[in-house]
Design a protein around this motif. Structure first.
Motif: not given
Lengths: 160, 100
Positions: A124-134, B47-54, B59-68
């Protein structure tokens, strides 16, 4: 901590197998194992959705594609090993590795993980970020995939 | 919790192994695999920076990297098949028809 070290050692070993085995099918299987281990690392970093995507997309689809192409081309002959290239390439990578690891370990060691909400990394969190900010990059990614499909079909078609 | 530099060091090691594969190997399929390995190491850093920066942004950028990466693998393998059909080789040393 122990889990991290087990995963780290295994993934380094398998990724070394990727570049040092001479059989291409062995390379592909070692790469699949590496991707799977890294997806477990993602899950330990509170990113279960990305870990699942990693297994599905990388270790599933992309590796099957690689194996398919390997079977299609049948590269029977093992490649020769020019000693000069191996020495120069290994030395250059070792220099790069020394710089990178030294850079990371000079950071302040007391960098604590910030507290995160309970649904951090959930779908849910990933999708919300994906479909709003990105939303715009998401659409661009879909266009990119369409172009890649069309390009692959055009390239793979037998020239008549 | 494992400290952040450990994840970054593991990511650096995987990235350098990918670079070495690109430099050393003379089979173009293995070179593509090494590129995937490098992209994967960068994903681990994200992913490590996403976890440690909260923050979810990594994670969204990783999704795009996987797409590319998927698009790159598909087009790269199609090019490899096309080249192999014409030249009967997988050695990048023999693929000099774009060199001037």
């Amino acid at each position: 901590m122990i889990l991290f070290f087990i995963l780290a050692v295994l993934s380094v070993v398998f990724s070394l197998l990727v570049i040092f085995r001479r059989n291409v099918v062995h390379n592909a299987m070692a790469l699949a194992a590496t991707l799977f281990l890294v997806s477990v690392l993602f899950i330990t970093l509170d990113a279960p959705m990305v870990g699942a995507l990693q297994v599905l997309v990388y270790a599933g689809a992309i590796m099957i594609l690689f194996l398919f192409v390997i079977m299609l081309l049948n590269p029977a002959a093992l490649e020769p090993r020019p000693a000069v290239w191996w020495t120069a390439g290994s030395l250059a990578s070792l220099a790069l590795l020394w710089e990178l690891v030294a850079l990371f370990f000079y950071r302040p060691a007391d960098f604590q993980p910030s507290p995160v909400a309970g649904n951090f990394g959930a779908p849910e969190a990933l999708a919300r970020s994906l479909f709003t900010d990105y939303a715009l990059p998401f659409e661009i990614a879909s266009v990119l995939l369409l172009v890649a499909i069309i390009g692959a079909v055009t390239l793979g078609k037998k020239a008549s | 919790m494992v400290p952040l530099p450990y994840y970054l060091a593991l990511s650096a090691v995987l990235f350098v192994i990918g670079v070495a594969g690109v430099v050393i190997r003379r089979n173009i399929i293995v070179i593509l695999m090494s590129i995937e390995l490098m992209l994967n190491a960068v994903n681990l850093t994200f992913i490590a920076f996403a976890r440690f920066l909260g923050s979810m942004d990594g994670q969204v950028i990783v999704f795009f990297v996987m797409t590319v990466a998927a698009a790159e693998a598909v087009v790269g393998l199609a090019i490899i098949i096309s080249v192999f059909r014409h030249r009967q080789t997988l050695d990048p040393q023999d693929m000099q028809f774009l060199r001037w």
